[in-house]
Design a protein around this motif. Structure first.
Motif, mmCIF file in Angstrom:
data_model
loop_
_atom_site.group_PDB
_atom_site.id
_atom_site.type_symbol
_atom_site.label_atom_id
_atom_site.label_comp_id
_atom_site.label_asym_id
_atom_site.label_seq_id
_atom_site.Cartn_x
_atom_site.Cartn_y
_atom_site.Cartn_z
ATOM 1 N N LYS B 44 -39.726 55.394 -18.894
ATOM 2 C CA LYS B 44 -41.123 55.132 -18.530
ATOM 3 C C LYS B 44 -41.730 53.958 -19.302
ATOM 4 O O LYS B 44 -42.724 53.391 -18.896
ATOM 5 C CB LYS B 44 -41.974 56.377 -18.828
ATOM 6 C CG LYS B 44 -41.655 57.576 -17.948
ATOM 7 C CD LYS B 44 -42.555 58.742 -18.344
ATOM 8 C CE LYS B 44 -42.334 59.937 -17.434
ATOM 9 N NZ LYS B 44 -43.046 61.126 -17.921
ATOM 10 N N THR B 45 -41.162 53.676 -20.500
ATOM 11 C CA THR B 45 -41.733 52.606 -21.330
ATOM 12 C C THR B 45 -40.616 51.671 -21.774
ATOM 13 O O THR B 45 -39.433 51.953 -21.554
ATOM 14 C CB THR B 45 -42.391 53.167 -22.614
ATOM 15 O OG1 THR B 45 -41.359 53.655 -23.489
ATOM 16 C CG2 THR B 45 -43.355 54.304 -22.295
ATOM 17 N N GLU B 46 -40.983 50.581 -22.434
ATOM 18 C CA GLU B 46 -39.960 49.798 -23.127
ATOM 19 C C GLU B 46 -39.376 50.701 -24.218
ATOM 20 O O GLU B 46 -39.996 51.686 -24.604
ATOM 21 C CB GLU B 46 -40.581 48.536 -23.742
ATOM 22 C CG GLU B 46 -41.731 48.859 -24.692
ATOM 23 C CD GLU B 46 -42.314 47.649 -25.389
ATOM 24 O OE1 GLU B 46 -41.781 46.543 -25.233
ATOM 25 O OE2 GLU B 46 -43.321 47.827 -26.099
ATOM 26 N N ILE B 47 -38.165 50.350 -24.684
ATOM 27 C CA ILE B 47 -37.513 51.154 -25.726
ATOM 28 C C ILE B 47 -37.389 50.324 -26.999
ATOM 29 O O ILE B 47 -36.759 49.264 -26.947
ATOM 30 C CB ILE B 47 -36.111 51.623 -25.275
ATOM 31 C CG1 ILE B 47 -36.157 52.290 -23.906
ATOM 32 C CG2 ILE B 47 -35.481 52.529 -26.334
ATOM 33 C CD1 ILE B 47 -36.963 53.563 -23.816
ATOM 34 N N GLY B 49 -40.695 52.836 -27.304
ATOM 35 C CA GLY B 49 -42.022 52.814 -26.697
ATOM 36 C C GLY B 49 -43.109 52.753 -27.759
ATOM 37 O O GLY B 49 -42.822 52.821 -28.960
ATOM 38 N N LYS B 51 -45.319 54.868 -28.864
ATOM 39 C CA LYS B 51 -45.441 55.983 -29.822
ATOM 40 C C LYS B 51 -44.339 55.926 -30.877
ATOM 41 O O LYS B 51 -44.598 56.133 -32.066
ATOM 42 C CB LYS B 51 -45.410 57.325 -29.082
ATOM 43 C CG LYS B 51 -46.734 57.628 -28.389
ATOM 44 C CD LYS B 51 -46.762 59.011 -27.793
ATOM 45 C CE LYS B 51 -48.036 59.185 -26.971
ATOM 46 N NZ LYS B 51 -47.930 60.283 -26.017
ATOM 47 N N SER B 52 -43.112 55.668 -30.440
ATOM 48 C CA SER B 52 -42.019 55.529 -31.418
ATOM 49 C C SER B 52 -42.316 54.387 -32.386
ATOM 50 O O SER B 52 -42.097 54.507 -33.599
ATOM 51 C CB SER B 52 -40.676 55.279 -30.709
ATOM 52 O OG SER B 52 -40.079 56.497 -30.327
ATOM 53 N N LYS B 53 -42.834 53.288 -31.864
ATOM 54 C CA LYS B 53 -43.153 52.142 -32.723
ATOM 55 C C LYS B 53 -44.205 52.500 -33.771
ATOM 56 O O LYS B 53 -44.095 52.134 -34.938
ATOM 57 C CB LYS B 53 -43.647 50.964 -31.883
ATOM 58 C CG LYS B 53 -42.531 50.101 -31.332
ATOM 59 C CD LYS B 53 -43.115 48.873 -30.635
ATOM 60 C CE LYS B 53 -42.018 48.079 -29.946
ATOM 61 N NZ LYS B 53 -42.577 47.185 -28.932
ATOM 62 N N ASP B 86 -42.158 59.006 -26.316
ATOM 63 C CA ASP B 86 -42.923 58.318 -25.281
ATOM 64 C C ASP B 86 -42.683 58.878 -23.878
ATOM 65 O O ASP B 86 -43.085 58.263 -22.896
ATOM 66 C CB ASP B 86 -42.565 56.821 -25.307
ATOM 67 C CG ASP B 86 -43.094 56.141 -26.564
ATOM 68 O OD1 ASP B 86 -44.277 55.780 -26.575
ATOM 69 O OD2 ASP B 86 -42.326 56.022 -27.543
ATOM 70 N N ASN B 88 -39.731 59.271 -22.426
ATOM 71 C CA ASN B 88 -38.485 58.822 -21.797
ATOM 72 C C ASN B 88 -37.416 59.898 -21.926
ATOM 73 O O ASN B 88 -37.389 60.647 -22.906
ATOM 74 C CB ASN B 88 -37.998 57.532 -22.467
ATOM 75 C CG ASN B 88 -39.018 56.420 -22.348
ATOM 76 O OD1 ASN B 88 -39.369 55.998 -21.247
ATOM 77 N ND2 ASN B 88 -39.532 55.963 -23.492
#
Lengths: 453, 453
Positions: B44-47, B49, B51-53, B86, B88
């Motif tokens: 769903k997001t770049e990896i 995402g 939130k992880s960042k 995020d 994914n």
């Protein structure tokens, strides 16, 4: 003094006194079968009893377990009392090799895994260095950093005491080499190639210094090959194993009572510190010393203590020599000396560079100064990097320590206990002497092995 | 062949295929919120995402965690699917660095701590070498010995893979030295004294041999100082750390497809075995080889496999030379090759001397031949000696493996997967080649780094 006749040391390491009954009352526990702490020890059989003997025989078919003394009955153990398979009850003043922080079957721990999230943490053990769960940074902050030694704000988790010490060594080696490279954070082809060949410059000749008394046993820092090189407590841990030849300095051996031998003990500190300096000089060419590891109280070595002044001067030497001061608080950490960390008694001018922990903390790990952040990832690393389920338990331990003011209680109880021991040594100097230690982490020497009971 | 252009290896290590949905049906789970395994991956997001960042930034204030790729959402992870912070969903063919044996949130594990006794095991972690609980011998037998490699009936528990390997080294050193002493099981004063000084004869000059390919990366046996000396996979694990200079022999590097290069690969086996013999000769005077540690498939080194014949001959050499054969099954153990232990594929004439495990087994440890029982206690020893709560989980893992015939399923699934990969390499030889491995522990090489996706 009975110094020359002393052959055994008795230790008392009851860390956080038995507030078990009180705990039971305070916690509206939902756990079904919490036992009250027994009113006293009870010995019903010879030790080991017939059931322990039978179990030992059974286990001897599976492994060498000659070290096993008795088998536990975990259902009947409660608070400070350890129940064995034969129905005997022991007052466990050693807190199960310093590993049971709140006594047996503490209701706060029995009920620790109360949420789905905690159970998932337990069941899906993550590789913390690559895929930690989204609550991990918060856990590190709220649990481990909430009890960090004053002035330290960084922490790595590990599995056990030995690997915590070894990874503190690695942090020391990394900083030492980075400085030697003039701050360069990339590696030359030669360094990369020789590291894989286990030879310098990639795998350099460096050392970690540890301590040993001239007459007593010395340091204990673990049994894995790196930590074992710094362990000097018992030959049986080391025999037949190749190791690193690394420097060993003298740990102070005081005369007791301390106030009576003030001058002699100050002299002892001076000589030991001179030996530390001497080791730095002697190893400079051969295997420079990148770090110095020391226990605030040498535990397995016989409960050898050193003065705050000794530790203050040691820190200054380390700073001057560019070596890391690694305070091994695996046995002394988490409260038994009346402070969360024993080195808080030493009034150091700044925190130790690295403070390692395990045992009562239930998880291994180390706190460290920001200088010891490796410039690259994957340097202080392994698959699991600890076990988050242990932090679920530790969170409860810390909550109980704080709510119940257990550190203060350790201090108060320790004072009473130490004062009682001092009275005993004055009254029976031919039996016990050299009462020492901090909080309830106390020890004394006895005149003959028989007196250890 | 694209051999020279090969720069990356893709690995597939899905160990026990996703029977998660089936499991959910079979277990009358009482766990409240078990998710069904998703129907497929979803990005769903770049990896990583956002939130992880953000979490990574937060954690970077606490430790060097540049190795962290994404943060897990343990609530939404299910079966073979790893959910990140995020939202994914990833198909986790690596089983979380080989550490999640039955997929995420398996109901059998979520419900594992169902009895008071299991919870007490979790909360009162015993010092297993001194005070194990009264159910421990039974647990060792019913859990760990129930899946012992054929012919092995002894086991020690440990914490992790690295310390399992190091303690297998210790067992090898003890037997080697005991034999050298002509069976004498007591120690001389000189041995006792020099062991504490870290010098021979108490701490002798001995070595453990490991393996490295001439062109590929080599063995991985852990990162603690003893195990790290045998690790040859990546320089970043080893740089700046002092280590033991120990022998390294050539691990076979095969040409693929195997059936096409039979003669060349047999020759490769011969050359590598000759190198093993050569190392024994060369190190005999300097640091005699007490043990040889080898992975049945070099995992971190790039999924390098060797033939059953190679392992059979290697065992004969070890027997002739009086060195322990240590099979490191930390990555390959517990089913991913279609057998419980990968070395069962090799038809060895007798079991390996020591078989180490961790990761999917959830506890560390090693199986061993009775010769490797140390003659004295406290030799293979540490405070915790493993963690009994991990056996509560492992018991469920083994039950599911047996009830659901998962080893057979791995074998069948692996055949289909490997056959599909073979079809792909025939069709796209300019993209992928060198399909290899056993069970679902499969790998192939790709022509360019970009192709690893």
């Amino acid at each position: 003094m009975l110094r020359r006749e002393i052959s055994r040391t008795l230790r008392i390491k009851s860390s956080l006194p038995a507030l078990f009954t009180k705990e039971c009352r305070n916690y509206g526990t939902s756990y079904s079968t919490v036992h009250q702490e027994p009113s006293g020890p009870q010995i019903k059989t010879e030790i080991p009893g017939p059931k322990s003997k039978a179990l030992l025989k059974e286990m001897m078919d599976i492994q060498q377990c000659g070290s096993v003394q008795i088998f536990a009955n975990l259902e009947k153990s409660a608070g400070n009392y350890f129940a064995d398979a034969d129905g005997n009850l022991f007052l466990d003043t050693y807190t199960h090799i310093s590993s049971v922080p709140l006594g047996y079957n503490h209701p706060a721990l029995l009920n620790a895994f109360s949420t789905d999230s905690d159970v998932r943490t337990l069941v899906n053990r993550p590789a913390l260095g690559v895929f930690p769960s989204d609550d991990w940074p918060k856990k590190l902050r709220n649990v481990l950093l909430s009890v960090a030694p004053p002035g330290l704000h960084h922490v790595m988790t590990m599995m056990c005491g030995a690997c915590s010490n070894e990874n503190a060594f690695k942090a020391a080696f990394i900083l030492y080499c980075t400085r030697k490279r003039g701050g360069r954070t990339t590696f030359t082809d030669e360094e990369l190639k020789t590291a894989l060949l286990n030879i310098p410059p990639g795998s350099p000749e460096l050392s970690i210094m540890s301590f040993k008394g001239p007459n007593r046993n010395g340091a204990f820092h673990g049994r894995s090959f790196g930590s074992l090189a710094t362990t000097k407590s018992k030959a049986i841990h080391k025999l037949d194993f190749p190791t690193f030849e690394w420097p060993v300095a003298r740990f102070p051996e005081y005369k007791y009572p301390l106030e009576e031998f003030k001058r002699e003990n100050e002299q002892e500190d001076k000589e030991c510190l001179a030996d530390v300096e001497d080791q730095f000089d002697r190893w400079e060419k051969k295997k420079p010393i990148a770090g110095v590891i020391i226990e605030p109280i040498q535990a397995e070595g016989g409960d050898n203590e050193a003065s705050p002044e000794f530790f203050q001067e040691l820190q200054k030497i380390c700073q001057r020599r560019g070596a890391a001061l690694i305070m091994d608080e695996v046995q002394t950490g988490c409260g038994p000396t009346g402070k969360m960390w024993c080195h808080e008694h030493f009034n150091l001018q700044s925190p130790p560079d690295l403070v390692t922990f395990s045992k009562k903390m239930l998880t291994g790990g180390f706190y460290f100064k920001p200088d010891y952040l490796p410039p690259q990832p994957f340097r202080i690393f392994n698959t699991w990097m600890g076990d988050p389920s242990k932090l679920v338990l530790l969170e409860q331990v810390i909550k109980v320590i704080k709510t119940e003011s257990l550190l203060q209680l350790v201090e108060e109880t320790g004072k009473i206990l130490k004062s009682g021991l001092h009275t005993l040594e004055t009254e029976f100097p031919f039996m016990i002497n050299s009462v020492r230690g901090r909080g309830t982490f106390l020890a004394f020497d006895v005149a003959t092995p028989e007196l250890t009971g």
